[in-house]
Design a protein around this motif. Structure first.
Motif, PDB file in Angstrom:
ATOM      1  N   UNK A 123       0.665  -1.343  -0.204  1.00  0.00           N
ATOM      2  CA  UNK A 123       0.037   0.295   0.430  1.00  0.00           C
ATOM      3  C   UNK A 123       1.129   1.355  -0.085  1.00  0.00           C
ATOM      4  N   UNK A 124       2.177   1.128   0.206  1.00  0.00           N
ATOM      5  CA  UNK A 124       3.213   2.195   0.555  1.00  0.00           C
ATOM      6  C   UNK A 124       2.557   2.836   1.631  1.00  0.00           C
ATOM      7  N   UNK A 125       2.681   2.581   2.750  1.00  0.00           N
ATOM      8  CA  UNK A 125       1.876   3.174   3.927  1.00  0.00           C
ATOM      9  C   UNK A 125       3.648   3.157   4.995  1.00  0.00           C
ATOM     10  N   UNK A 126       4.293   2.787   4.377  1.00  0.00           N
ATOM     11  CA  UNK A 126       6.089   3.331   5.171  1.00  0.00           C
ATOM     12  C   UNK A 126       6.237   4.686   4.752  1.00  0.00           C
ATOM     13  N   UNK A 127       6.756   3.604   3.211  1.00  0.00           N
ATOM     14  CA  UNK A 127       7.009   5.090   2.761  1.00  0.00           C
ATOM     15  C   UNK A 127       6.603   6.602   2.785  1.00  0.00           C
ATOM     16  N   UNK A 134      10.882  15.931   6.808  1.00  0.00           N
ATOM     17  CA  UNK A 134      12.138  16.913   6.356  1.00  0.00           C
ATOM     18  C   UNK A 134      12.486  16.574   5.178  1.00  0.00           C
ATOM     19  N   UNK A 135      13.020  16.622   3.801  1.00  0.00           N
ATOM     20  CA  UNK A 135      13.556  16.458   3.059  1.00  0.00           C
ATOM     21  C   UNK A 135      14.252  15.015   3.112  1.00  0.00           C
ATOM     22  N   UNK A 136      12.941  13.873   2.568  1.00  0.00           N
ATOM     23  CA  UNK A 136      12.797  12.661   2.607  1.00  0.00           C
ATOM     24  C   UNK A 136      12.256  12.444   1.703  1.00  0.00           C
ATOM     25  N   UNK A 137      13.227  11.819  -0.360  1.00  0.00           N
ATOM     26  CA  UNK A 137      12.397  12.165  -1.037  1.00  0.00           C
ATOM     27  C   UNK A 137      12.395  10.311  -1.077  1.00  0.00           C
ATOM     28  N   UNK A 138      11.148   9.699  -1.189  1.00  0.00           N
ATOM     29  CA  UNK A 138      10.784   7.936  -1.259  1.00  0.00           C
ATOM     30  C   UNK A 138      10.275   7.730  -2.439  1.00  0.00           C
ATOM     31  N   UNK A 149      -2.809   1.367  -7.214  1.00  0.00           N
ATOM     32  CA  UNK A 149      -2.403   0.895  -5.219  1.00  0.00           C
ATOM     33  C   UNK A 149      -1.533   2.750  -4.499  1.00  0.00           C
ATOM     34  N   UNK A 150      -0.121   2.492  -4.166  1.00  0.00           N
ATOM     35  CA  UNK A 150       0.782   2.463  -4.172  1.00  0.00           C
ATOM     36  C   UNK A 150       0.255   5.251  -4.878  1.00  0.00           C
ATOM     37  N   UNK A 151       0.371   4.264  -6.196  1.00  0.00           N
ATOM     38  CA  UNK A 151      -0.013   6.097  -6.595  1.00  0.00           C
ATOM     39  C   UNK A 151      -0.808   6.417  -5.536  1.00  0.00           C
ATOM     40  N   UNK A 168       7.179   9.333  -4.589  1.00  0.00           N
ATOM     41  CA  UNK A 168       7.354   8.209  -5.796  1.00  0.00           C
ATOM     42  C   UNK A 168       6.954   7.008  -5.921  1.00  0.00           C
ATOM     43  N   UNK A 169       5.859   6.273  -7.169  1.00  0.00           N
ATOM     44  CA  UNK A 169       5.743   4.944  -7.090  1.00  0.00           C
ATOM     45  C   UNK A 169       6.479   4.095  -8.191  1.00  0.00           C
TER      46      UNK A 169
END
Length: 350
Positions: A123-127, A134-138, A149-151, A168-169
């Motif tokens: 589901x992308x929940x963690x990311x 702050x300043x975190x790209x996942x 679903x992730x998008x 991004x997914x």
């Protein structure tokens, strides 16, 4: 949080995931009913996630206990890495006689960006939760049928992301063949989000001056509740070997560009089949990675994401590895384990 019926209910009642194939021909942009949502409080914020257990089985549910524990552990690591990189940058600037001494560049440097790659994100929940930092790209990844679903969940929770962060997914099937793991520049495809063009240009110059191209590397690689996939009779193949190969490739990318910048692998999983899962972690994963508890002090100096971090002596790594192995070996079925790893020097791809 509550989940949908079907496979999710069977998983919850039995303590093990319900074994069933995902529909390989389901489009990645499939519409998920608005009513199929769950909420989860992670890192001090409430997120809402669409779920689809009937179509995607385990990939379509939120493993909230593991997500919360992994997010909390990773948040500490990310903030620590950013703080150490910022301190190193300040020290270099203060000793540079030709460095900036005033004007627009005066004052403390902005914090460094951190790139996170999540494998088997579901589901992308963690990311998505990590992007509230702050300043975190996942970059959240899974099989193609899960991408939609992730998008959808990234879009649904956009207001909860930090203004300087993003998600991004994309599809990333695990493979023993090298070349499948993208660099962040390809995963994101454009410049970082920034509050202004001036800040973006300043940040680009600062990152170039301070760490060269280390901004285009994965600082953290996460795998949350992914170990249950391998070995179930209903699956055509055991995915543990390609999962390990993908972890290794993602953490070895730095060797090609910045040998002194080492990725941190973070793994969280609930013990369901101790012999199979613990054996995989200690024998196979542990053959490639130094293991450590997520808060082990002997690993702290090894966490810095800047290129001037000192190499930690092997003795410290061995002590941390021994403690992690004891922690993992003593686990019982039903326990949730969270630990991290660093690719061993002899295993780094050149």
């Amino acid at each position: 949080s509550a989940t949908g019926g079907g496979a999710a209910d069977r998983a919850a009642s039995s303590g093990v995931p319900a074994a069933a194939h995902m529909s390989s021909d389901a489009p990645s942009d499939a519409v998920i009913p608005e009513s199929r949502t769950v909420t989860a409080d992670v890192l001090g914020a409430r997120f809402a996630f669409e779920v689809d257990p009937d179509r995607l089985n385990e990939a379509g549910v939120v493993w909230d206990v593991a997500v919360k524990a992994c997010a909390e552990a990773m948040a500490r690591m990310i903030r620590s890495a950013q703080r150490k990189s910022r301190e190193a940058s300040s020290a270099r600037t203060s000793t540079d006689k030709h460095g900036p001494s005033g004007g627009d560049d005066a004052g403390p440097p902005s914090g460094p960006f951190v790139n996170v790659l999540e494998l088997g994100a579901g589901t992308g929940a963690l990311g998505i939760a990590l992007a509230s930092l702050e300043r975190t790209s996942v970059f959240v990844t899974d099989l193609e049928p899960v991408v939609g679903l992730m998008k959808a969940n990234a879009k649904r929770n956009a207001a909860r992301l930090h203004a300087t962060s993003r998600v991004n997914a994309g599809a990333l099937p695990w493979s023993v063949e090298p070349g499948s793991v993208p660099y962040p520049s390809r995963a994101f495809g454009d410049d970082r989000r920034s509050t202004s063009r001036g800040e973006k240009n300043k940040e680009k110059k600062r990152m170039s001056d301070v760490s060269g191209d280390s901004d285009d590397l994965w600082h953290f690689v996460a795998a949350c509740e992914t170990l249950y996939w391998g070995g179930w009779d209903v699956f055509a193949e055991d995915t543990r070997k390609p999962q390990l190969a993908t972890m290794v490739e993602a953490c070895a990318l730095n060797a090609h560009r910045k040998p002194n910048v080492r990725s941190v692998l973070v793994v969280a999983f609930t013990v369901r089949d101790k012999k199979r899962e613990i054996g995989f972690v200690l024998d196979q994963l542990g053959d490639w990675f130094w293991l450590a508890l997520h808060d082990d002090d002997d690993f702290d100096d090894f966490d810095s994401s800047n290129d001037n971090s000192e190499k930690v002596c092997v003795a410290s790594l061995e002590r941390a590895d021994a403690r992690a192995r004891a922690y993992i070996e003593n686990a019982s079925e039903g326990d949730l384990l969270v630990f991290r790893g660093r690719l061993k020097e002899r295993r780094r791809v050149t």
